[in-house]
Write a protein that holds these residues in place. Structure first.
Motif, mmCIF file in Angstrom:
data_model
loop_
_atom_site.group_PDB
_atom_site.id
_atom_site.type_symbol
_atom_site.label_atom_id
_atom_site.label_comp_id
_atom_site.label_asym_id
_atom_site.label_seq_id
_atom_site.Cartn_x
_atom_site.Cartn_y
_atom_site.Cartn_z
ATOM 1 N N GLU A 4 -23.525 -60.275 -3.686
ATOM 2 C CA GLU A 4 -23.198 -61.455 -4.476
ATOM 3 C C GLU A 4 -22.795 -61.042 -5.891
ATOM 4 O O GLU A 4 -23.417 -60.191 -6.499
ATOM 5 N N LYS A 5 -21.718 -61.642 -6.389
ATOM 6 C CA LYS A 5 -21.267 -61.388 -7.752
ATOM 7 C C LYS A 5 -21.746 -62.519 -8.666
ATOM 8 O O LYS A 5 -21.880 -63.659 -8.224
ATOM 9 N N THR A 6 -21.974 -62.169 -9.913
ATOM 10 C CA THR A 6 -22.377 -63.178 -10.897
ATOM 11 C C THR A 6 -21.258 -63.392 -11.908
ATOM 12 O O THR A 6 -20.769 -62.432 -12.504
ATOM 13 N N ILE A 7 -20.868 -64.651 -12.071
ATOM 14 C CA ILE A 7 -19.798 -65.017 -13.007
ATOM 15 C C ILE A 7 -20.372 -65.966 -14.053
ATOM 16 O O ILE A 7 -20.991 -66.975 -13.708
ATOM 17 N N ASP A 53 -21.103 -59.802 -13.474
ATOM 18 C CA ASP A 53 -19.938 -59.029 -13.056
ATOM 19 C C ASP A 53 -18.683 -59.467 -13.795
ATOM 20 O O ASP A 53 -17.779 -58.671 -14.020
ATOM 21 N N LEU A 54 -18.641 -60.752 -14.160
ATOM 22 C CA LEU A 54 -17.465 -61.282 -14.841
ATOM 23 C C LEU A 54 -17.871 -62.313 -15.889
ATOM 24 O O LEU A 54 -18.686 -63.191 -15.624
ATOM 25 N N LEU A 55 -17.270 -62.185 -17.071
ATOM 26 C CA LEU A 55 -17.449 -63.154 -18.160
ATOM 27 C C LEU A 55 -16.119 -63.850 -18.395
ATOM 28 O O LEU A 55 -15.095 -63.189 -18.634
ATOM 29 N N SER A 78 -25.215 -53.052 -18.998
ATOM 30 C CA SER A 78 -24.361 -53.507 -17.906
ATOM 31 C C SER A 78 -23.312 -54.452 -18.482
ATOM 32 O O SER A 78 -23.625 -55.567 -18.891
ATOM 33 N N LYS A 79 -22.062 -53.974 -18.539
ATOM 34 C CA LYS A 79 -21.004 -54.746 -19.188
ATOM 35 C C LYS A 79 -20.092 -55.381 -18.139
ATOM 36 O O LYS A 79 -19.577 -54.691 -17.258
ATOM 37 N N PRO A 80 -19.876 -56.702 -18.212
ATOM 38 C CA PRO A 80 -19.020 -57.360 -17.226
ATOM 39 C C PRO A 80 -17.533 -57.176 -17.532
ATOM 40 O O PRO A 80 -17.160 -56.819 -18.648
ATOM 41 N N ALA A 81 -16.699 -57.435 -16.529
ATOM 42 C CA ALA A 81 -15.271 -57.587 -16.791
ATOM 43 C C ALA A 81 -15.114 -58.894 -17.572
ATOM 44 O O ALA A 81 -15.960 -59.787 -17.459
ATOM 45 N N VAL A 82 -14.041 -59.016 -18.361
ATOM 46 C CA VAL A 82 -13.895 -60.194 -19.224
ATOM 47 C C VAL A 82 -12.520 -60.835 -19.066
ATOM 48 O O VAL A 82 -11.492 -60.147 -19.069
#
Length: 263
Positions: A4-7, A53-55, A78-82
């Motif tokens: 599962e990804k977190t957005i 995972d994504l901002l 832990s840095k998300p994609a943006v």
């Protein structure tokens, strides 16, 4: 296994924020976790305590802008994609976003199909980056140092020996046979190898085999017994013993740990 990804969606405009949330929730149908924040400050606190995972953030918000938020999380573990959103086609914002490594810059109003395609692209990029990071972490630092020095040894007997080891890791390799192949007696070969490589022959061979095993553990689903054979060990029992002596954990535990980090 698909994880599962977190957005995280950040926008001070409730209508925009909820519109994006509903679109993504409908698209992913519960397969991914969609969270929201109404300000940059709230989003920063959220990201400081849990990974995403994504901002997806609006660029202009009171008190704490989207770009300030992206700058603030640069050094988070832990840095998300943006993805940056804006109602203004402001070139200076876009330039700053590119410098901060933002995946894309979306102009409002955002079309549903464009949003979904861009989110999918960003999640894919993030997954690839995590995979690359995980692969970098598994590299034996001693072998990295040797690889850098090896460039000056290409046409030397030790350079030939290193190339042979690289190409035949899955086969039995003895120091005597390797010394004979490069026309040196084994005693002199042993001294020269240690002098030029920085490790004795047996330790270098062990580290190379374990390094190849780590790559196979992370990149494939091959059973431990087959990986043992592919890196030159006749029994998985002995392979596991050698692996644990170097890495501190079993091959199966290592596979699980690295795959968890990169998922």
């Amino acid at each position: 296994m698909i994880h599962e990804k977190t957005i995280l969606i950040v926008d001070d405009e409730p209508r925009t924020r909820e519109g994006i949330r509903k679109t993504l929730e409908a698209w992913y149908a519960g397969k991914n976790r969609i969270q929201t924040a109404s300000s940059g400050v709230e989003a920063k606190e959220w990201l400081a305590s849990q990974p995403a995972d994504l901002l997806i953030t609006d660029v202009r918000m009171p008190e704490f802008s989207g770009l300030s938020l992206v700058e603030a999380i640069q050094h988070f573990p832990s840095k998300p994609a943006v993805l940056i959103m804006s109602g203004y086609a402001d070139f200076s914002y876009a330039q700053q976003a590119i410098k901060l490594g933002v995946v894309d810059y979306l102009l409002k109003p955002i079309e549903k199909q464009q949003l979904l395609q861009t989110v999918e692209k960003a999640l894919h990029i993030h997954e690839q980056q995590r995979r690359i990071q995980a692969m970098q972490e598994i590299v034996d630092p001693k072998l990295v140092d040797i690889r850098e020095r090896r460039e000056q040894q290409v046409d030397t007997p030790i350079g030939e020996a290193l190339s042979y080891i690289e190409a035949h890791l899955g086969e039995p390799i003895t120091m005597r046979e390797l010394a004979d192949s490069v026309h040196l007696n084994s005693s002199y070969f042993s001294v020269l190898f240690k002098e030029q490589v920085g490790l004795n022959f047996s330790e270098y061979l062990m580290r190379k085999r374990v390094q190849r095993a780590k790559e196979l553990l992370v990149q494939t689903l091959l059973p431990i017994s087959e990986i043992a054979g592919r890196v030159g060990y006749q029994t998985d029992k002995y392979f596991i013993k050698v692996f644990k002596s170097l890495e501190g954990i079993s091959p199966s535990k290592y596979r699980h740990t690295v795959n968890e980090k990169s998922s």
